[in-house]
Structure formats: structure tokens, C-alpha cells
Design a protein around this motif. Structure first.
Motif, PDB file in Angstrom:
ATOM      1  N   ARG A  17     -25.634 -16.794 -37.791  1.00  0.00           N
ATOM      2  CA  ARG A  17     -25.198 -15.261 -38.264  1.00  0.00           C
ATOM      3  C   ARG A  17     -25.859 -14.310 -37.197  1.00  0.00           C
ATOM      4  NH1 ARG A  17     -28.016 -11.252 -40.566  1.00  0.00           N
ATOM      5  NH2 ARG A  17     -26.800 -10.095 -42.452  1.00  0.00           N
ATOM      6  N   SER A  18     -26.902 -14.574 -36.684  1.00  0.00           N
ATOM      7  CA  SER A  18     -27.518 -13.590 -35.761  1.00  0.00           C
ATOM      8  C   SER A  18     -26.609 -13.504 -34.349  1.00  0.00           C
ATOM      9  CB  SER A  18     -29.100 -14.231 -35.105  1.00  0.00           C
ATOM     10  OG  SER A  18     -29.753 -13.997 -36.340  1.00  0.00           O
ATOM     11  N   ARG A  19     -25.825 -14.664 -34.100  1.00  0.00           N
ATOM     12  CA  ARG A  19     -24.964 -14.648 -32.847  1.00  0.00           C
ATOM     13  C   ARG A  19     -23.903 -14.102 -33.057  1.00  0.00           C
ATOM     14  NH1 ARG A  19     -20.763 -17.237 -30.873  1.00  0.00           N
ATOM     15  NH2 ARG A  19     -20.762 -18.617 -32.614  1.00  0.00           N
ATOM     16  N   LEU A  20     -23.434 -13.933 -34.173  1.00  0.00           N
ATOM     17  CA  LEU A  20     -22.289 -13.504 -34.687  1.00  0.00           C
ATOM     18  C   LEU A  20     -22.094 -11.904 -35.275  1.00  0.00           C
ATOM     19  CD1 LEU A  20     -20.357 -16.477 -36.107  1.00  0.00           C
ATOM     20  CD2 LEU A  20     -19.743 -15.370 -33.791  1.00  0.00           C
ATOM     21  N   HIS A  24     -19.039  -9.535 -36.219  1.00  0.00           N
ATOM     22  CA  HIS A  24     -18.854  -9.297 -37.692  1.00  0.00           C
ATOM     23  C   HIS A  24     -18.756  -7.754 -38.113  1.00  0.00           C
ATOM     24  CE1 HIS A  24     -19.521  -9.411 -41.988  1.00  0.00           C
ATOM     25  NE2 HIS A  24     -20.611  -8.747 -41.881  1.00  0.00           N
ATOM     26  N   LYS A  25     -19.635  -6.963 -37.489  1.00  0.00           N
ATOM     27  CA  LYS A  25     -19.758  -5.511 -37.722  1.00  0.00           C
ATOM     28  C   LYS A  25     -18.462  -4.695 -37.011  1.00  0.00           C
ATOM     29  CE  LYS A  25     -24.683  -4.859 -38.017  1.00  0.00           C
ATOM     30  NZ  LYS A  25     -25.763  -4.361 -37.319  1.00  0.00           N
ATOM     31  N   ALA A  26     -18.039  -5.228 -35.949  1.00  0.00           N
ATOM     32  CA  ALA A  26     -17.061  -4.849 -35.127  1.00  0.00           C
ATOM     33  C   ALA A  26     -15.512  -5.263 -36.071  1.00  0.00           C
ATOM     34  CB  ALA A  26     -16.795  -5.361 -33.793  1.00  0.00           C
ATOM     35  N   TYR A  27     -15.466  -6.489 -36.611  1.00  0.00           N
ATOM     36  CA  TYR A  27     -14.441  -6.599 -37.381  1.00  0.00           C
ATOM     37  C   TYR A  27     -14.180  -5.623 -38.494  1.00  0.00           C
ATOM     38  CZ  TYR A  27     -11.227  -9.497 -40.143  1.00  0.00           C
ATOM     39  OH  TYR A  27     -10.265 -10.331 -40.876  1.00  0.00           O
ATOM     40  N   LEU A  28     -15.371  -5.593 -39.355  1.00  0.00           N
ATOM     41  CA  LEU A  28     -15.503  -4.736 -40.304  1.00  0.00           C
ATOM     42  C   LEU A  28     -15.095  -3.178 -39.969  1.00  0.00           C
ATOM     43  CD1 LEU A  28     -18.671  -5.740 -42.456  1.00  0.00           C
ATOM     44  CD2 LEU A  28     -16.377  -6.326 -42.978  1.00  0.00           C
ATOM     45  N   ARG A  29     -15.491  -2.663 -38.930  1.00  0.00           N
ATOM     46  CA  ARG A  29     -15.446  -1.424 -38.495  1.00  0.00           C
ATOM     47  C   ARG A  29     -13.888  -1.323 -38.135  1.00  0.00           C
ATOM     48  NH1 ARG A  29     -20.106  -2.141 -35.348  1.00  0.00           N
ATOM     49  NH2 ARG A  29     -21.739  -1.215 -36.398  1.00  0.00           N
ATOM     50  N   GLY A  30     -13.297  -2.192 -37.543  1.00  0.00           N
ATOM     51  CA  GLY A  30     -11.816  -2.259 -37.005  1.00  0.00           C
ATOM     52  C   GLY A  30     -10.729  -2.631 -37.948  1.00  0.00           C
ATOM     53  N   PRO A  40     -25.277  -6.001 -46.496  1.00  0.00           N
ATOM     54  CA  PRO A  40     -26.021  -7.000 -47.165  1.00  0.00           C
ATOM     55  C   PRO A  40     -27.052  -6.647 -47.999  1.00  0.00           C
ATOM     56  CG  PRO A  40     -27.321  -6.478 -45.292  1.00  0.00           C
ATOM     57  CD  PRO A  40     -25.890  -5.412 -45.401  1.00  0.00           C
ATOM     58  N   SER A  41     -27.540  -7.654 -49.179  1.00  0.00           N
ATOM     59  CA  SER A  41     -28.405  -7.449 -49.858  1.00  0.00           C
ATOM     60  C   SER A  41     -29.849  -7.212 -49.183  1.00  0.00           C
ATOM     61  CB  SER A  41     -28.719  -8.524 -50.875  1.00  0.00           C
ATOM     62  OG  SER A  41     -29.289  -9.753 -50.055  1.00  0.00           O
ATOM     63  N   ALA A  42     -30.825  -6.621 -49.946  1.00  0.00           N
ATOM     64  CA  ALA A  42     -32.407  -6.667 -49.448  1.00  0.00           C
ATOM     65  C   ALA A  42     -32.726  -7.925 -48.904  1.00  0.00           C
ATOM     66  CB  ALA A  42     -33.389  -6.049 -50.382  1.00  0.00           C
ATOM     67  N   GLY A  70     -10.187 -13.619 -41.898  1.00  0.00           N
ATOM     68  CA  GLY A  70     -10.252 -13.467 -40.473  1.00  0.00           C
ATOM     69  C   GLY A  70     -11.698 -12.884 -40.059  1.00  0.00           C
ATOM     70  N   ASP A  71     -12.643 -12.840 -40.924  1.00  0.00           N
ATOM     71  CA  ASP A  71     -14.261 -12.292 -40.693  1.00  0.00           C
ATOM     72  C   ASP A  71     -14.779 -13.615 -39.871  1.00  0.00           C
ATOM     73  OD1 ASP A  71     -16.874 -11.799 -40.738  1.00  0.00           O
ATOM     74  OD2 ASP A  71     -16.660 -10.824 -42.466  1.00  0.00           O
ATOM     75  N   PRO A  72     -15.332 -13.368 -38.842  1.00  0.00           N
ATOM     76  CA  PRO A  72     -16.248 -14.285 -38.037  1.00  0.00           C
ATOM     77  C   PRO A  72     -17.131 -15.238 -38.844  1.00  0.00           C
ATOM     78  CG  PRO A  72     -16.212 -12.343 -36.794  1.00  0.00           C
ATOM     79  CD  PRO A  72     -15.405 -11.926 -38.064  1.00  0.00           C
ATOM     80  N   PHE A  73     -17.788 -14.268 -39.765  1.00  0.00           N
ATOM     81  CA  PHE A  73     -18.872 -14.849 -40.733  1.00  0.00           C
ATOM     82  C   PHE A  73     -18.249 -15.875 -41.754  1.00  0.00           C
ATOM     83  CE2 PHE A  73     -22.725 -11.862 -41.103  1.00  0.00           C
ATOM     84  CZ  PHE A  73     -22.820 -11.996 -39.486  1.00  0.00           C
TER      85      PHE A  73
END
Length: 102
Positions: A17-20, A24-30, A40-42, A70-73
Motif C-alpha cells: 500500500r505504501s509503495r503504491l 493510486h492517488k494519480a489514478y483517482l485524480r486522472g 480512507p477511513s480514520a 484498473g486501480d493499482p490497489f
């Protein structure tokens, strides 16, 4: 249509998760879909997995399924469980930000 993805993280995949996370964020933004909210949850209580939610507006559930796949996660197994479903919000201050679909 408003759709929701509810995902449960695998605590054993924290390094993955830390590595990706940036990918993951770039995938969501694009995303080609209209993401209304995502995050994420708290931090979870002891012994519980963290979760994440995406709320989006799409034409079809199949479009959202393809986006999620298609999400890396998702592809790397960071999530142990991913639930996708149509949601029909009927009340709330954010309701006005959705296109009139129903």
C-alpha cells in the motif's frame, strides 16, 4: 447514476500500500469518471482493518467496475474486499451537487 466502492485493506499488505499510494492517488485524480468523494477511513481500532470509500457519478455500473479494476490497489491485492454498488441518495446538503439522475 451514483455508485460507491467500499474497500477493506489487507493489513498484511501495508508495505505494498505504501509503495503504491502515489500511483493510486494519480489514478483517482486522472479518472475518466466523475469522482464526487474519495478517501480512507480514520485509523482503525486495534485489530480492525482500515477501509476506503469512493463515491462517483457514472453512466453504468459496468463503467465503474472497469474503473475499479484498473486501480493499482485493486490489481495488487491491497484490498481484501471490494464492494461496488449503486447508491440512491435522497437527502442531504451534498445532494444538490449530483446531476439530476433520479
Amino acid at each position: 447514476m451514483i455508485v460507491v466502492r467500499y474497500a477493506v485493506c489487507d493489513p498484511g499488505r501495508a508495505a505494498e500500500r505504501s509503495r503504491l499510494i502515489e500511483e493510486h492517488k494519480a489514478y483517482l485524480r486522472g479518472a475518466a469518471i466523475r469522482i464526487m468523494l474519495s478517501g480512507p477511513s480514520a485509523p482503525p481500532a486495534e485489530g480492525r482493518a482500515s477501509t476506503a470509500v469512493v463515491i462517483a457519478e457514472v453512466e453504468t455500473l459496468a463503467e465503474f467496475e472497469a474503473f475499479s479494476a484498473g486501480d493499482p490497489f485493486v490489481g495488487s491485492g491491497v484490498y481484501t474486499r471490494v464492494d461496488l454498488f449503486e447508491w440512491r441518495p435522497t437527502f442531504g446538503i451534498l445532494r444538490e451537487s449530483f446531476r439530476p439522475a433520479f
